[in-house]
Scaffold this motif. Structure first.
Motif, mmCIF file in Angstrom:
data_model
loop_
_atom_site.group_PDB
_atom_site.id
_atom_site.type_symbol
_atom_site.label_atom_id
_atom_site.label_comp_id
_atom_site.label_asym_id
_atom_site.label_seq_id
_atom_site.Cartn_x
_atom_site.Cartn_y
_atom_site.Cartn_z
ATOM 1 N N HIS A 1 -10.165 -8.122 -2.260
ATOM 2 C CA HIS A 1 -10.275 -7.181 -1.146
ATOM 3 C C HIS A 1 -11.765 -6.992 -0.876
ATOM 4 O O HIS A 1 -12.548 -6.799 -1.815
ATOM 5 C CB HIS A 1 -9.671 -5.825 -1.501
ATOM 6 N N ALA B 1 1.051 -9.770 -1.113
ATOM 7 C CA ALA B 1 1.044 -9.527 -2.560
ATOM 8 C C ALA B 1 0.062 -8.429 -2.890
ATOM 9 O O ALA B 1 -1.066 -8.683 -3.257
ATOM 10 C CB ALA B 1 0.664 -10.810 -3.290
ATOM 11 N N HIS B 2 0.460 -7.179 -2.710
ATOM 12 C CA HIS B 2 -0.481 -6.107 -2.965
ATOM 13 C C HIS B 2 -0.261 -5.456 -4.303
ATOM 14 O O HIS B 2 0.169 -6.110 -5.226
ATOM 15 C CB HIS B 2 -0.524 -5.159 -1.777
ATOM 16 N N ARG B 3 -0.666 -4.212 -4.455
ATOM 17 C CA ARG B 3 -0.672 -3.597 -5.788
ATOM 18 C C ARG B 3 0.561 -4.009 -6.562
ATOM 19 O O ARG B 3 1.661 -4.025 -6.048
ATOM 20 C CB ARG B 3 -0.716 -2.072 -5.688
ATOM 21 N N LEU B 4 0.363 -4.311 -7.846
ATOM 22 C CA LEU B 4 1.461 -4.871 -8.624
ATOM 23 C C LEU B 4 1.865 -3.946 -9.764
ATOM 24 O O LEU B 4 2.860 -3.241 -9.673
ATOM 25 C CB LEU B 4 1.032 -6.242 -9.154
ATOM 26 N N ARG C 1 -6.397 -7.623 -9.758
ATOM 27 C CA ARG C 1 -5.599 -8.087 -10.898
ATOM 28 C C ARG C 1 -4.147 -8.152 -10.474
ATOM 29 O O ARG C 1 -3.443 -7.139 -10.443
ATOM 30 C CB ARG C 1 -5.697 -7.088 -12.051
ATOM 31 N N LEU C 2 -3.704 -9.324 -10.119
ATOM 32 C CA LEU C 2 -2.304 -9.467 -9.689
ATOM 33 C C LEU C 2 -1.605 -10.511 -10.558
ATOM 34 O O LEU C 2 -0.623 -11.115 -10.143
ATOM 35 C CB LEU C 2 -2.242 -9.872 -8.212
ATOM 36 N N HIS D 1 -7.577 -13.367 -5.269
ATOM 37 C CA HIS D 1 -7.114 -12.347 -4.315
ATOM 38 C C HIS D 1 -8.167 -11.244 -4.307
ATOM 39 O O HIS D 1 -8.233 -10.433 -5.225
ATOM 40 C CB HIS D 1 -5.751 -11.785 -4.719
#
Lengths: 143, 226
Positions: A126, B21-24, A116-117, A124
């Motif tokens: 992983h 663009a990782h953890r937000l 969740r971005l 996105h």
């Protein structure tokens, strides 16, 4: 794969909680978590074949000479392999799956975790593919 | 051989948008629990997202000098432990911090840095069926929790059920232990500190009985002399 399960199997396979990310991501080498979801021994032959087909998306990415013995190993383990799902059970045509899933066996962990971005989580993702008994070729290098 | 090695290894793939663009907007807190007969060990990996990092940093870097000192690391680790709760069969366990490791501020600012805490707790002996409940309430407004149990190394321990709430802030683990000799609830209650408490009560009772007999003897002697 999920749609091929009957109602009782789906109840076991679908986890009732949210999985925000990989459980066995980077740095979690050699760890084996307690498996959850639906065990493939409770699946029929067709469902097991579908599960193997999903597994092959990861296990068969190498050259055929390496992929074939690896798939044979995973096929031998299939009845001790678990399938777990968390999140939406439907997918918009043309989109990727926005749910988390995990396939775990004696020599296998596959995790698929959309993030969740903002926007579409399936854009996105992983994902992790491991052999917990042989992380980074440990079994071969320790001989 | 090289190909087999490559195929057998662990592969981490990031699909889609760039990996930068990782953890937000969440504070990922992933706990793995390992159960032994007399001990519970756990590791918690905490990754603040880019958008929530200032909130998290304010709790760690309490003097706001832009550096996470060792004292601030210790204080934050203890604060996290204070927000955790671990019970077995209803008895709350005392958590001990074993180690802590903090990524640099720069890494955490990019949503890539982890804080790793390891802690453990002693478990008093009990019956063959046990229930562990782990709760994490740390930074609950921004947290994304994960909690899992490792397959027990002790073959005498077998996990029978795992249950969680939707957010994974509450985790319940049921397991059974083989070769447990004290099975009756009476014996499982008489464990740990309670054994010493019982012994102290027994000694006190014996001392009072001796005192009573001694006084009775003096009183009898006095009557006989009269």
């Amino acid at each position: 794969m999920l749609n091929a399960l009957d109602e009782n199997q789906r109840k076991q396979a679908i986890l009732s909680y949210r999985l925000a990310d990989l459980v066995l991501g980077p740095g979690q080498d050699g760890k084996t978590i307690q498996p959850e979801g639906l065990k493939a021994s409770a699946m029929n032959e067709r469902q097991r074949a579908m599960l193997l087909d999903v597994i092959s998306e990861w296990a068969s990415i190498s050259r055929e000479s390496a992929a074939a013995p690896r798939m044979a190993e995973l096929k031998a383990d299939i009845k001790d392999t678990w399938f777990a799902w968390s999140g939406p059970t439907t997918v918009t045509p043309g989109s990727n799956i926005a749910a988390y899933y995990r396939i775990q066996g004696p020599h296998l962990v596959i995790e698929y975790a959309p993030q969740r971005l903002g926007g579409d989580p399936s854009m996105h993702v992983h994902t992790m593919y491991r052999d917990p008994t042989n992380d980074y070729g440990l079994r071969l290098t320790t001989k | 051989m090289k190909m087999r090695l490559a195929a057998a290894g662990a592969i981490l793939l990031f699909v889609g948008t760039p990996a930068s663009a990782h953890r937000l907007d969440e504070y990922l807190q992933a706990t793995t629990i390992s159960v032994e007969k007399d001990r519970v060990q756990a590791q918690i990996r905490m990754t603040p997202g880019v958008a929530v990092f200032p909130v998290v940093l304010a709790h760690i870097d309490t003097d706001a000098d832009g550096v996470i000192s060792e004292a601030e690391q210790r204080a934050y680790a203890e604060c996290v432990l204070g927000d955790l709760s671990l019970t077995i069969d209803g008895d709350r366990l005392q958590l001990r911090l074993v180690s802590s490791k903090f990524a640099t501020i720069e890494e955490m600012k990019e949503g890539r840095g982890e804080i790793q805490l390891e802690f453990d707790a002693d478990v008093s002996s009990g019956g063959p069926s046990r229930r562990l409940i782990f709760e994490n309430q740390h930074q609950s407004r921004i947290a994304a929790y994960l909690v899992n149990c490792l397959v027990p190394r002790d073959p005498d321990i077998r996990v029978t059920a795992q249950n969680r709430d939707y957010q994974q802030s509450v985790y319940q683990l049921d397991y059974v232990q083989a070769d447990v000799r004290l099975t009756a609830p009476f014996f499982s209650w008489w464990s740990g500190a309670r054994v010493w408490l019982g012994l102290a009560a027994l000694l006190l009772f014996a001392w009072l009985a001796l005192l009573w007999r001694w006084r009775a003897r003096i009183a009898n002697d006095a009557i006989a002399q009269e």
